[in-house]
Design an enzyme around this catalytic site. Sequence first.
Site, short mmCIF file in Angstrom:
data_model
loop_
_atom_site.label_atom_id
_atom_site.label_comp_id
_atom_site.label_asym_id
_atom_site.label_seq_id
_atom_site.Cartn_x
_atom_site.Cartn_y
_atom_site.Cartn_z
N THR A 28 -97.33 39.89 -57.46
CA THR A 28 -96.55 38.89 -57.86
C THR A 28 -95.29 38.17 -58.37
O THR A 28 -94.91 39.14 -58.78
CB THR A 28 -97.47 37.97 -59.12
OG1 THR A 28 -99.08 37.57 -58.89
CG2 THR A 28 -96.94 36.81 -59.66
N SER A 30 -91.20 36.68 -57.56
CA SER A 30 -89.87 36.32 -55.93
C SER A 30 -89.97 37.63 -55.29
O SER A 30 -89.69 37.40 -53.93
CB SER A 30 -88.74 36.16 -56.98
OG SER A 30 -88.00 36.50 -57.74
N THR A 31 -90.14 39.21 -56.14
CA THR A 31 -89.53 39.86 -54.45
C THR A 31 -90.71 39.69 -54.42
O THR A 31 -90.47 39.70 -52.71
CB THR A 31 -89.26 41.10 -55.26
OG1 THR A 31 -88.04 40.70 -56.35
CG2 THR A 31 -88.92 42.07 -54.49
N ASP A 83 -95.82 45.73 -55.14
CA ASP A 83 -95.47 44.59 -55.82
C ASP A 83 -94.00 44.76 -56.46
O ASP A 83 -93.48 45.64 -56.49
CB ASP A 83 -96.55 44.72 -57.43
CG ASP A 83 -96.77 43.48 -57.82
OD1 ASP A 83 -96.22 42.58 -58.22
OD2 ASP A 83 -97.90 43.59 -58.90
N ASP A 86 -90.16 43.96 -63.20
CA ASP A 86 -88.93 43.52 -64.45
C ASP A 86 -87.99 44.12 -64.27
O ASP A 86 -86.60 44.27 -64.76
CB ASP A 86 -89.46 42.88 -65.28
CG ASP A 86 -90.58 41.87 -65.48
OD1 ASP A 86 -90.14 40.69 -64.04
OD2 ASP A 86 -91.73 41.86 -65.48
N GLU A 105 -102.17 42.34 -62.05
CA GLU A 105 -101.73 42.93 -61.01
C GLU A 105 -102.14 44.66 -61.76
O GLU A 105 -101.77 45.49 -60.90
CB GLU A 105 -100.39 42.67 -61.53
CG GLU A 105 -99.07 41.91 -61.65
CD GLU A 105 -98.57 41.43 -61.39
OE1 GLU A 105 -97.48 40.93 -61.30
OE2 GLU A 105 -97.81 41.61 -63.66
N LYS A 123 -82.72 45.58 -61.75
CA LYS A 123 -83.78 45.61 -62.34
C LYS A 123 -83.98 47.32 -62.82
O LYS A 123 -85.16 48.28 -63.53
CB LYS A 123 -85.53 45.64 -62.06
CG LYS A 123 -85.53 44.09 -61.08
CD LYS A 123 -85.44 43.36 -62.11
CE LYS A 123 -85.12 41.28 -61.72
NZ LYS A 123 -86.61 40.98 -60.62
#
Length: 232
Positions: A28, A30-31, A83, A86, A105, A123
Amino acid sequence: MDAREMKIKAAAAALAHVEDGMRLGIGTGSTAEEFVRLLAEKVASGFKVEGVPTSERTARLCVELGVPLKSLDELPALDLTIDGADEVDPALRLIKGGGGALLREKIVAAASERMIVIADESKLVDTLGAYALPIEVNPFGLVSTRIAIEKVAARLGLAGELSLRQSGDGEFTTDGGHHIIDASFGRIPDAEALSSELNSIPGVVEHGLFINMAALAIIAGPAGARTLQANR
């Protein structure tokens, strides 16, 4: 190269690890969404995968783009999860949960033979904690749970604001019906200790520290994507 282009580079590099016929956990954020778009192009050309989404948002995108989905009950053992994160440190410890899907996740990642993390170079950190740590909590006894988190933080020498995540119409609610406390601890020198302490609090459903879960991290920058293995 802008941030989205870097995310696409990382997603494309991760796609090279996906083999025909795999049972795939799909993350989940944006990437991860860039990965879904690239995966959908391969599926449209005849590539076979079965995906397990980590959020309702990811599931909707997969359905829209034609990526075949199953539930984790239907596919309880997965070959690979892709996945985002952050934050990623040199040992591939992660902070995840900015998108609010940390519980699913983590369940999906734990059901996978391997987890590959994809991210842009912003990140990558030396020590986790610049990004607020999401802590998923049961709505019942929320104040007591918050106090317990504060006590844990104090024992570990951590301090910072604990804020209940909000959405447009009140408290943010996860797909599982829980709330999220974002803990702005700053630098977290002992992520393992914090993880263990948070796990001991009954009102904490899950937290965004992913430790010893990622096998590889694919980090994209202006020069392209590079692969990191855990320095444990």
